[in-house]
Design a protein around this motif. Structure first.
Motif, mmCIF file in Angstrom:
data_model
loop_
_atom_site.group_PDB
_atom_site.id
_atom_site.type_symbol
_atom_site.label_atom_id
_atom_site.label_comp_id
_atom_site.label_asym_id
_atom_site.label_seq_id
_atom_site.Cartn_x
_atom_site.Cartn_y
_atom_site.Cartn_z
ATOM 1 N N ALA A 103 0.837 -1.201 0.000
ATOM 2 C CA ALA A 103 0.000 0.000 0.000
ATOM 3 C C ALA A 103 0.872 1.252 0.000
ATOM 4 C CB ALA A 103 -0.937 -0.009 1.200
ATOM 5 N N GLU A 131 1.166 3.997 -3.062
ATOM 6 C CA GLU A 131 0.871 5.411 -2.816
ATOM 7 C C GLU A 131 2.047 6.291 -3.230
ATOM 8 O OE1 GLU A 131 -0.893 8.267 0.707
ATOM 9 O OE2 GLU A 131 -0.095 6.300 1.246
ATOM 10 N N GLY A 151 -9.459 -1.534 -1.849
ATOM 11 C CA GLY A 151 -9.466 -2.009 -0.476
ATOM 12 C C GLY A 151 -9.972 -3.432 -0.374
ATOM 13 N N ASP A 211 -9.772 -2.417 7.682
ATOM 14 C CA ASP A 211 -8.622 -1.789 8.327
ATOM 15 C C ASP A 211 -7.362 -1.872 7.472
ATOM 16 O OD1 ASP A 211 -10.092 -1.019 10.547
ATOM 17 O OD2 ASP A 211 -9.681 -2.905 11.604
ATOM 18 N N ARG A 212 -7.379 -2.707 6.441
ATOM 19 C CA ARG A 212 -6.210 -2.807 5.558
ATOM 20 C C ARG A 212 -6.105 -1.550 4.717
ATOM 21 N NH1 ARG A 212 -5.792 -8.678 2.784
ATOM 22 N NH2 ARG A 212 -3.565 -8.273 2.826
ATOM 23 N N SER A 213 -4.904 -1.090 4.518
ATOM 24 C CA SER A 213 -4.674 0.122 3.720
ATOM 25 C C SER A 213 -5.011 -0.122 2.260
ATOM 26 C CB SER A 213 -3.204 0.542 3.823
ATOM 27 O OG SER A 213 -2.875 0.840 5.153
ATOM 28 N N SER A 214 -5.498 0.915 1.605
ATOM 29 C CA SER A 214 -5.803 0.821 0.173
ATOM 30 C C SER A 214 -4.524 0.715 -0.636
ATOM 31 C CB SER A 214 -6.568 2.064 -0.288
ATOM 32 O OG SER A 214 -7.855 2.077 0.259
#
Length: 169
Positions: free
Chosen positions: A4, A8, A117, A123-126
């Protein structure tokens, strides 16, 4: 850094580069929730493998080059960007492979960031994917044969943008 974070960072780097090279451009953001299995598959590929690009190509008659897409709609030629390609190189290759037309990129028309997601674990990051539609043109000798391919020049400019679903991830 996890998948993730890497995705990003890669998207931020590409946005910075595109802004520097083409000035400003409209950036849209959307999100998808996918199965845990699909999320893991997406996380398993390098950040630069989660990109798609195309070109809205115009000719000297101000017609737009369109292809029939997988949803049977007319759209700008586009597709995945290979890991060793820049967004621009991938976009030009996608146009050539889909239509046989050689084009040049002049600007960025639209950028979409897709945050993917895990639908089972919010709760996992995108993980971020990037979809870019460039604006471009071609020479006066570029022709297509509509009888043999699902490719057309059309005078009216459709309002469809580059669908983030083209990523096929």
């Amino acid at each position: 850094m996890d998948a993730a974070g890497r995705s990003e960072q890669w998207v931020e780097n590409q946005l910075g580069r595109l802004t520097d090279e083409y000035d400003s451009s409209s950036v849209h953001q959307t999100s998808w929730a996918v199965s845990a299995e699909r999320y893991e598959r997406i996380a398993g590929v390098a950040a630069n493998e989660r990109a798609a690009a195309g070109v809205r190509v115009t000719n000297a008659d101000d017609e737009v080059l369109l292809v029939r897409d997988r949803r049977d709609e007319w759209a700008a030629p586009r597709g995945r960007v290979e890991p060793d390609e820049s967004l621009e190189t991938g976009a030009i290759r996608n146009v050539r492979e889909a239509t046989g037309v050689e084009c040049a990129i002049e600007d960025v028309e639209r950028i979409s960031i897709v945050g993917v997601g895990d639908e089972t674990d919010r709760d996992r990051s995108s993980i971020y994917c990037l979809v870019v539609l460039f604006a471009g043109s071609c020479g006066p000798d570029e022709r297509v044969d509509p009888a043999e391919t699902p490719v057309r020049w059309r005078r009216s400019r459709p309002t469809d943008g580059l669908d983030p679903g083209v990523l096929a991830i």
